[in-house]
Scaffold this active site. Structure first.
Site, PDB file in Angstrom:
ATOM      1  N   HIS A   1       0.253   0.698  -1.404  1.00  0.00           N
ATOM      2  CA  HIS A   1       1.210   1.093  -0.360  1.00  0.00           C
ATOM      3  C   HIS A   1       2.135   2.161  -0.955  1.00  0.00           C
ATOM      4  CE1 HIS A   1       3.534  -0.220   3.397  1.00  0.00           C
ATOM      5  NE2 HIS A   1       4.123   0.870   2.935  1.00  0.00           N
TER       6      HIS A   1
ATOM      7  N   ASN B   1       4.336   6.583  -9.333  1.00  0.00           N
ATOM      8  CA  ASN B   1       3.012   6.482  -9.947  1.00  0.00           C
ATOM      9  C   ASN B   1       2.025   6.365  -8.811  1.00  0.00           C
ATOM     10  OD1 ASN B   1       4.057   6.312 -12.609  1.00  0.00           O
ATOM     11  ND2 ASN B   1       4.553   4.168 -12.217  1.00  0.00           N
TER      12      ASN B   1
ATOM     13  N   GLN C   1       9.891   4.827  -7.226  1.00  0.00           N
ATOM     14  CA  GLN C   1      10.944   3.974  -7.776  1.00  0.00           C
ATOM     15  C   GLN C   1      12.111   4.843  -8.207  1.00  0.00           C
ATOM     16  OE1 GLN C   1       9.930   0.891 -10.600  1.00  0.00           O
ATOM     17  NE2 GLN C   1       7.750   1.245 -10.317  1.00  0.00           N
TER      18      GLN C   1
ATOM     19  N   CYS D   1       0.257  -7.404   1.541  1.00  0.00           N
ATOM     20  CA  CYS D   1       0.985  -6.382   0.782  1.00  0.00           C
ATOM     21  C   CYS D   1       2.480  -6.706   0.754  1.00  0.00           C
ATOM     22  CB  CYS D   1       0.761  -5.019   1.434  1.00  0.00           C
ATOM     23  SG  CYS D   1       1.927  -3.783   0.841  1.00  0.00           S
TER      24      CYS D   1
ATOM     25  N   HIS E   1       0.599   1.275   5.355  1.00  0.00           N
ATOM     26  CA  HIS E   1       0.080   0.921   4.036  1.00  0.00           C
ATOM     27  C   HIS E   1      -0.824   2.004   3.436  1.00  0.00           C
ATOM     28  CE1 HIS E   1      -1.090  -2.133   1.026  1.00  0.00           C
ATOM     29  NE2 HIS E   1      -2.305  -1.628   1.108  1.00  0.00           N
TER      30      HIS E   1
ATOM     31  N   CYS F   1       4.682  -4.035   2.834  1.00  0.00           N
ATOM     32  CA  CYS F   1       4.539  -3.805   4.274  1.00  0.00           C
ATOM     33  C   CYS F   1       5.702  -4.449   5.052  1.00  0.00           C
ATOM     34  CB  CYS F   1       3.212  -4.374   4.774  1.00  0.00           C
ATOM     35  SG  CYS F   1       1.816  -3.259   4.507  1.00  0.00           S
TER      36      CYS F   1
ATOM     37  N   SER G   1       1.052  -0.576  -8.988  1.00  0.00           N
ATOM     38  CA  SER G   1       0.655  -1.983  -8.826  1.00  0.00           C
ATOM     39  C   SER G   1       0.252  -2.282  -7.391  1.00  0.00           C
ATOM     40  CB  SER G   1       1.810  -2.884  -9.246  1.00  0.00           C
ATOM     41  OG  SER G   1       2.945  -2.622  -8.430  1.00  0.00           O
TER      42      SER G   1
ATOM     43  N   HIS H   1       4.719   4.346  -2.449  1.00  0.00           N
ATOM     44  CA  HIS H   1       6.108   4.073  -2.824  1.00  0.00           C
ATOM     45  C   HIS H   1       6.430   4.745  -4.141  1.00  0.00           C
ATOM     46  CE1 HIS H   1       3.749   1.182  -5.137  1.00  0.00           C
ATOM     47  NE2 HIS H   1       4.744   1.160  -5.996  1.00  0.00           N
TER      48      HIS H   1
END
Ligand code: H2U
Length: 338
Positions: free
Chosen positions: A160, A149, A164, A47, A109, A50, A157, A162
């Protein structure tokens, strides 16, 4: 006024000055369309988010223990505005300037927002606040868009957890329209549309899903996505930079409760796009603005059957089947079993 919400009608969205077609009688139609297999949650040793792992550009992540922010290696915007411009008749292009960062919530993760402890959730909210202050503090930035998202279905994508942030020297189209609507409403009625909305939803109750002393979750009257929600403050606040400690704590709480509620609807990690709206940066008059969260989840009938924005919706107007009131009721039922 007589109104039968079970019959086809259209509802006005005053935030975006647009309409949504509501067709509740269609909920009975048979479905033989696309069914997506659920995605298993597994750890990926490679990943790129990570701690200590390599990113696609060859850089190594630090061994971070809380949140982690880095410049997007494939940024959609560049700090250099060097494209020049093209302004010939119908064909108009302008150079733009911006910054894109990836906001990792936690080293784990598999831990999603709702899995975090209250303290870890607070770190995420602090990260959002820091990003707004930092990027909004750049004199040339007009708009700071924080978003997430969740799930492959929404184009994430990497599982994990996250989000933006994209900051730009221009107002993107949707906030630009919202700015116009909010300003006009304040000029015409002398009140802030978002504050009025929270107050009216609080009185009406039927679209309220969750609430605490500082925040409320509602399915907006004009929702487009089946289980779309807004997280509205019950106090005046125009941007993240102004959030106080107790407001952050109750925000973390209600956001986690909302995500757990969503996960309950179809017994799966509910995919969504989440966006934070707030006043434009470096702008003098922002009394018409407010801070709020918008959740746009695509699922319609099960963990695998989603709503598509296609056909009539691409060419004419957004449309929904189940009424926002029914969606709110369903979400309240799911919240009640938690
Ligand atoms: P999404 O899953 O929402 O697409 O966000 C992941 C972002 O991470 C994506 O914008 C970036 C992608 O450009 N990324 C990096 O910056 N470095 C990498 O090594 C891979 C992905």
């Amino acid at each position: 006024m007589s109104f039968n919400p079970q019959r086809p009608h259209r509802r006005y969205n005053p935030l975006l000055n647009e309409w949504v077609l509501v067709s509740p009688h269609r909920t009975q139609r048979p479905w033989q369309g696309k069914v997506e297999p659920p995605v298993p949650r597994t750890v990926d040793p490679n990943c790129y988010l990570c701690p200590g792992n390599l990113r696609a550009n060859g850089e190594r992540n630090p061994n971070y223990t809380s949140t982690f922010v880095f410049d997007n290696d494939y940024a959609a915007l560049s700090p250099q505005d060097d494209a020049g411009e093209w302004n010939v008749g119908l064909f108009r292009a302008e150079q733009v300037r911006g910054l894109c960062r990836v906001l990792v919530y936690h080293p784990n993760h598999l831990a999603h927002l709702a899995d975090l402890t209250a303290e870890e959730m607070r770190a995420v909210i602090d990260m959002w606040q820091d990003q707004y202050r930092d990027l909004g503090g750049l004199g040339w930035v007009r708009w700071v868009q924080i978003f997430e998202n969740r799930g492959e279905m929404m184009g994430a994508s990497n599982p994990h957890p996250h989000g933006q942030v994209w900051a730009s020297n221009f107002m993107p189209s949707v906030p630009e329209r919202m700015d116009e609507s909010l300003r006009r409403y304040r000029e015409k009625h002398g009140v802030n549309l978002l504050e009025e909305l929270a107050q009216k939803e609080d009185e009406a109750k039927e679209r309220v899903v969750l609430q605490n002393p500082h925040w409320m979750v509602v399915v907006p009257f004009w929702a487009v996505w089946p289980f779309e929600t807004l997280v509205l403050p019950r106090f005046s606040i125009s941007h993240l930079g102004l959030l106080q400690a107790d407001q952050k704590e109750s925000l973390g709480n209600i956001l986690q409760q909302l995500i757990r509620t969503y996960d309950q609807v179809f017994q799966c990690p509910f995919p969504y796009s989440m966006g934070i709206y707030q006043a434009p940066a470096n702008t003098d008059h922002t009394e018409h603005w407010g801070l709020f969260w918008a959740f746009a989840p695509p699922l319609l009938r099960s963990a695998t059957v989603r709503k598509f924005m296609v056909g009539y919706e691409i060419f004419a107007q957004a449309q929904r089947d189940i009424t926002p009131e029914l969606a709110a009721q369903r979400l309240r039922e799911c919240a009640a079993v938690l």
